[in-house]
Scaffold this active site. Structure first.
Site, PDB file in Angstrom:
ATOM      1  N   HIS A 244       0.877  -1.184   0.000  1.00 32.63           N
ATOM      2  CA  HIS A 244       0.000   0.000   0.000  1.00 32.63           C
ATOM      3  C   HIS A 244       0.909   1.227   0.000  1.00 32.63           C
ATOM      4  O   HIS A 244       1.693   1.421  -0.910  1.00 32.63           O
ATOM      5  CB  HIS A 244      -0.926  -0.108   1.220  1.00 32.63           C
TER       6      HIS A 244
ATOM      7  N   HIS B 220      -1.968  -1.751 -10.036  1.00 34.43           N
ATOM      8  CA  HIS B 220      -2.951  -1.189  -9.124  1.00 34.43           C
ATOM      9  C   HIS B 220      -4.190  -2.058  -9.157  1.00 34.43           C
ATOM     10  O   HIS B 220      -4.550  -2.584 -10.206  1.00 34.43           O
ATOM     11  CB  HIS B 220      -3.314   0.241  -9.542  1.00 34.43           C
TER      12      HIS B 220
ATOM     13  N   ASP C 219       3.032   5.859  -6.706  1.00 38.65           N
ATOM     14  CA  ASP C 219       4.259   5.718  -5.921  1.00 38.65           C
ATOM     15  C   ASP C 219       5.520   5.653  -6.773  1.00 38.65           C
ATOM     16  O   ASP C 219       6.623   5.750  -6.240  1.00 38.65           O
ATOM     17  CB  ASP C 219       4.192   4.453  -5.060  1.00 38.65           C
TER      18      ASP C 219
HETATM   19  N1  ACO Z   1       5.360  -6.379 -10.673  1.00 38.20           N
HETATM   20  C1  ACO Z   1       5.288  -7.574 -11.324  1.00 38.20           C
HETATM   21  N2  ACO Z   1       4.159  -8.271 -11.462  1.00 38.20           N
HETATM   22  C2  ACO Z   1       3.050  -7.766 -10.936  1.00 38.20           C
HETATM   23  C3  ACO Z   1       3.031  -6.535 -10.258  1.00 38.20           C
HETATM   24  C4  ACO Z   1       4.249  -5.821 -10.134  1.00 38.20           C
HETATM   25  N3  ACO Z   1       4.304  -4.651  -9.523  1.00 38.20           N
HETATM   26  N4  ACO Z   1       1.786  -6.273  -9.843  1.00 38.20           N
HETATM   27  C5  ACO Z   1       1.034  -7.300 -10.230  1.00 38.20           C
HETATM   28  N5  ACO Z   1       1.793  -8.199 -10.898  1.00 38.20           N
HETATM   29  C6  ACO Z   1       1.343  -9.426 -11.558  1.00 38.20           C
HETATM   30  C7  ACO Z   1       1.039 -10.537 -10.554  1.00 38.20           C
HETATM   31  O1  ACO Z   1       2.172 -11.338 -10.299  1.00 38.20           O
HETATM   32  C8  ACO Z   1      -0.078 -11.271 -11.252  1.00 38.20           C
HETATM   33  O2  ACO Z   1       0.511 -12.052 -12.251  1.00 38.20           O
HETATM   34  P1  ACO Z   1      -0.092 -13.540 -12.580  1.00 38.20           P
HETATM   35  O3  ACO Z   1      -1.475 -13.262 -13.103  1.00 38.20           O
HETATM   36  O4  ACO Z   1       0.837 -14.100 -13.562  1.00 38.20           O
HETATM   37  O5  ACO Z   1      -0.112 -14.255 -11.263  1.00 38.20           O
HETATM   38  C9  ACO Z   1      -0.871 -10.177 -11.952  1.00 38.20           C
HETATM   39  O6  ACO Z   1       0.092  -9.128 -12.200  1.00 38.20           O
HETATM   40  C10 ACO Z   1      -2.024  -9.630 -11.137  1.00 38.20           C
HETATM   41  O7  ACO Z   1      -1.506  -9.211  -9.863  1.00 38.20           O
HETATM   42  P2  ACO Z   1      -2.344  -9.196  -8.520  1.00 38.20           P
HETATM   43  O8  ACO Z   1      -1.391  -9.308  -7.374  1.00 38.20           O
HETATM   44  O9  ACO Z   1      -3.459 -10.207  -8.611  1.00 38.20           O
HETATM   45  O10 ACO Z   1      -2.983  -7.760  -8.576  1.00 38.20           O
HETATM   46  P3  ACO Z   1      -3.638  -7.013  -7.359  1.00 38.20           P
HETATM   47  O11 ACO Z   1      -4.715  -6.160  -7.931  1.00 38.20           O
HETATM   48  O12 ACO Z   1      -4.008  -7.956  -6.284  1.00 38.20           O
HETATM   49  O13 ACO Z   1      -2.421  -6.139  -6.781  1.00 38.20           O
HETATM   50  C11 ACO Z   1      -0.965  -4.376  -6.288  1.00 38.20           C
HETATM   51  C12 ACO Z   1      -2.319  -4.781  -6.905  1.00 38.20           C
HETATM   52  C13 ACO Z   1      -0.900  -4.875  -4.833  1.00 38.20           C
HETATM   53  C14 ACO Z   1      -0.863  -2.866  -6.286  1.00 38.20           C
HETATM   54  C15 ACO Z   1       0.162  -5.016  -7.129  1.00 38.20           C
HETATM   55  O14 ACO Z   1       0.095  -4.566  -8.462  1.00 38.20           O
HETATM   56  C16 ACO Z   1       1.542  -4.758  -6.537  1.00 38.20           C
HETATM   57  O15 ACO Z   1       1.991  -5.517  -5.670  1.00 38.20           O
HETATM   58  N6  ACO Z   1       2.257  -3.681  -7.000  1.00 38.20           N
HETATM   59  C17 ACO Z   1       3.557  -3.334  -6.444  1.00 38.20           C
HETATM   60  C18 ACO Z   1       3.361  -2.585  -5.142  1.00 38.20           C
HETATM   61  C19 ACO Z   1       2.859  -1.173  -5.364  1.00 38.20           C
HETATM   62  O16 ACO Z   1       3.379  -0.429  -6.189  1.00 38.20           O
HETATM   63  N7  ACO Z   1       1.857  -0.805  -4.564  1.00 38.20           N
HETATM   64  C20 ACO Z   1       1.309   0.562  -4.583  1.00 38.20           C
HETATM   65  C21 ACO Z   1      -0.121   0.513  -4.989  1.00 38.20           C
HETATM   66  S1  ACO Z   1      -0.722   2.166  -5.147  1.00 38.20           S
HETATM   67  C22 ACO Z   1      -1.023   2.672  -3.564  1.00 38.20           C
HETATM   68  O17 ACO Z   1      -1.199   1.933  -2.633  1.00 38.20           O
HETATM   69  C23 ACO Z   1      -1.009   4.070  -3.364  1.00 38.20           C
END
Ligand code: ACO
Length: 441
Positions: free
Chosen positions: A281, A320, A376
């Site tokens: 987050h 996201h 971010d």
């Molecule tokens: N890098 C690489 N792969 C990713 C990333 C990433 N940053 N984010 C998602 N994926 C991939 C996952 O591995 C998954 O792949 P798969 O389908 O092969 O298993 C697919 O994309 C979907 O990912 P989920 O985790 O299901 O997506 P979710 O909606 O649950 O997660 C989140 C969203 C937590 C923001 C995620 O994209 C992440 O971890 N990002 C990095 C952390 C980040 O930048 N967070 C800030 C969010 S903005 C905020 O809070 C202000």
């Protein structure tokens, strides 16, 4: 619109705005009202095989498809990349407004007129001081305590200084806590920073504006008056505007869930700070900077990307839960980056960030999963240019998000449909086991 009729599940609905569900276990058909494209999960409880059954539940880990409230605070369209506070597009607010005006808008629902804005600004400015005991409280932390941990504890501790804050049904009392929270968060944050630095705490300067005063409390040394660079103040204010609210995200849901127990708003906001602390987050901006530093050089990017694609780690600042096209805040931040670097000089990590973004936006792995830079990805670079240590990044997110949390909390308190938050579960454990004394195990 179709004709009105009484449904099996008790609601009144028009024929065209219902969902017909057939329970194949019994062959019975149920008509469930649809309102705003939504069915009430409790309507499913009427679907039973026998009268003594609990009824059907919906299972939704991580709330992927469950609306937990009605809200008029923030509108978000993830597909179109639209973000509006109280109906005003984020782009216009970032360009023309100030954080304090936006905070007023979030809390009150309308933009203030000149007199209201003056009164609001005056109230916030005169509540920036904290009780002297807060200083000794922060003094008790280890020298290297994470500032987010200090903020979490100290904002929760404010409830002990204002015991009447638990009178949440009294509009005047709760309004005072709203003012205090928005006013005191920068002070608590700055005290946490000065504690880490081993520097004396700087009291608020009520002649400065909100971001300027915060910079003063962070960086003032022996000078009689700290003069913040207006360009840096403005960049910080824009970041504050962009982070002010984001509808039902993890930390806001935490504030609402904890607040639903009718605890005081300081304790509810402390829950929000705790949720924001996490690396998925608000903690992501800190992780972005650590990641960029680890990559170190442009030449190392391909290896890093290969590791991400193999699932060894995530590309922090990308992806996201809601935005699957672009995060409108990321676009505004990129522009603010340019303004800040004009004052501070270019951060060498920016080059790595830009290259990383370019590669990721073209790479099939990221395109297929709709992973784009989020708020971010660039905010950390601005914070670093402002000489903030990485540990402070999430704190800089928590300060403005307080106005969003508290607006959502206020909305919840007045929402007649809300009760204490209490999800259901699907029990998967053992049943009916007899206790065996330890000597026989
Ligand atoms: N890098 C690489 N792969 C990713 C990333 C990433 N940053 N984010 C998602 N994926 C991939 C996952 O591995 C998954 O792949 P798969 O389908 O092969 O298993 C697919 O994309 C979907 O990912 P989920 O985790 O299901 O997506 P979710 O909606 O649950 O997660 C989140 C969203 C937590 C923001 C995620 O994209 C992440 O971890 N990002 C990095 C952390 C980040 O930048 N967070 C800030 C969010 S903005 C905020 O809070 C202000």
């Amino acid at each position: 619109m179709g004709t009105e009729e009484q449904t099996e599940t008790g609601g009144v609905a028009t024929a065209s705005e219902t969902l017909t569900i057939t329970d194949n276990r019994t062959g019975k058909t149920y008509e469930v009202p649809l309102e705003d494209g939504t069915i009430r999960a409790t309507a499913l409880r009427d679907i039973k095989v026998k009268e003594s059954d609990f009824g059907v539940m919906s299972y939704d880990p991580a709330f992927m498809n469950t609306a937990s409230c009605r809200s008029a605070v923030t509108y978000l369209d993830g597909e179109a990349g639209v973000l509006e506070y109280r109906g005003y597009p984020i782009e216009q607010l970032a360009e023309h407004s100030t954080y304090l005006e936006v905070a007023y808008l979030l809390v009150h629902g309308e933009l203030p007129n000149a007199k209201q804005l003056e009164e609001w600004t005056n109230k916030i400015t005169t509540h920036t001081f904290v009780h002297e005991n807060v200083k000794s409280f922060i003094q008790g932390f280890r020298y290297d305590a994470h500032p987010m941990g200090m903020l979490l504890a100290s904002v929760g501790a404010l409830s002990t200084f204002y015991p009447d804050a638990n009178q949440i049904k009294d509009p005047e009392i709760r309004y005072l806590q709203i003012i205090r929270l928005i006013a005191k968060m920068p002070t608590l944050a700055a005290f946490a920073y000065r504690h880490n630095m081993g520097q004396p705490y700087v009291y608020p300067d009520n002649e400065l504006d909100y971001p300027g005063n915060f910079l003063s409390m962070l960086f003032k040394m022996s000078e009689l008056k700290y003069e913040p660079d207006p360009r840096l103040s403005r960049a910080l204010d824009i970041l504050f505007i962009l982070h002010a609210d984001h509808e039902q995200n993890c930390s806001t849901s935490a504030v609402r869930a904890v607040g639903s127990s009718q605890v005081d708003p300081y304790s509810a906001v402390a829950a929000g700070v705790a949720a924001l602390y996490g690396p998925l987050h608000g903690g992501a901006n800190e992780q972005v900077l650590r990641m960029l530093r680890r990559i170190e050089r442009k030449e190392n990017i391909p290896d890093f990307i290969a590791g991400v694609k193999e699932g060894k780690e995530r590309l922090m600042g990308f992806g996201h839960r809601v935005y699957k096209n672009h995060d409108p805040r990321a676009t505004i931040i990129k522009k603010a980056c340019d303004d800040v670097f004009e004052v501070t000089g270019v951060n060498p990590l920016l080059e790595i960030a830009i290259e990383l973004e370019k590669i990721a936006l073209e790479d099939e792995y990221f395109v297929k999963r709709k992973l784009y830079p989020n708020v971010d990805f660039y905010s950390g670079l601005i914070y670093e240019a402002l000489h903030m240590p990485v540990g402070m990044f999430t704190v800089l997110f928590a300060i403005p998000r307080t106005s969003g949390w508290i607006s959502q909390w206020l909305e919840m308190i007045d929402d007649k449909e809300q009760k204490i938050a209490r999800p259901r579960q699907i029990y998967t454990g053992e049943r009916n086991r007899d206790y065996i004394p330890v000597s026989q195990r």
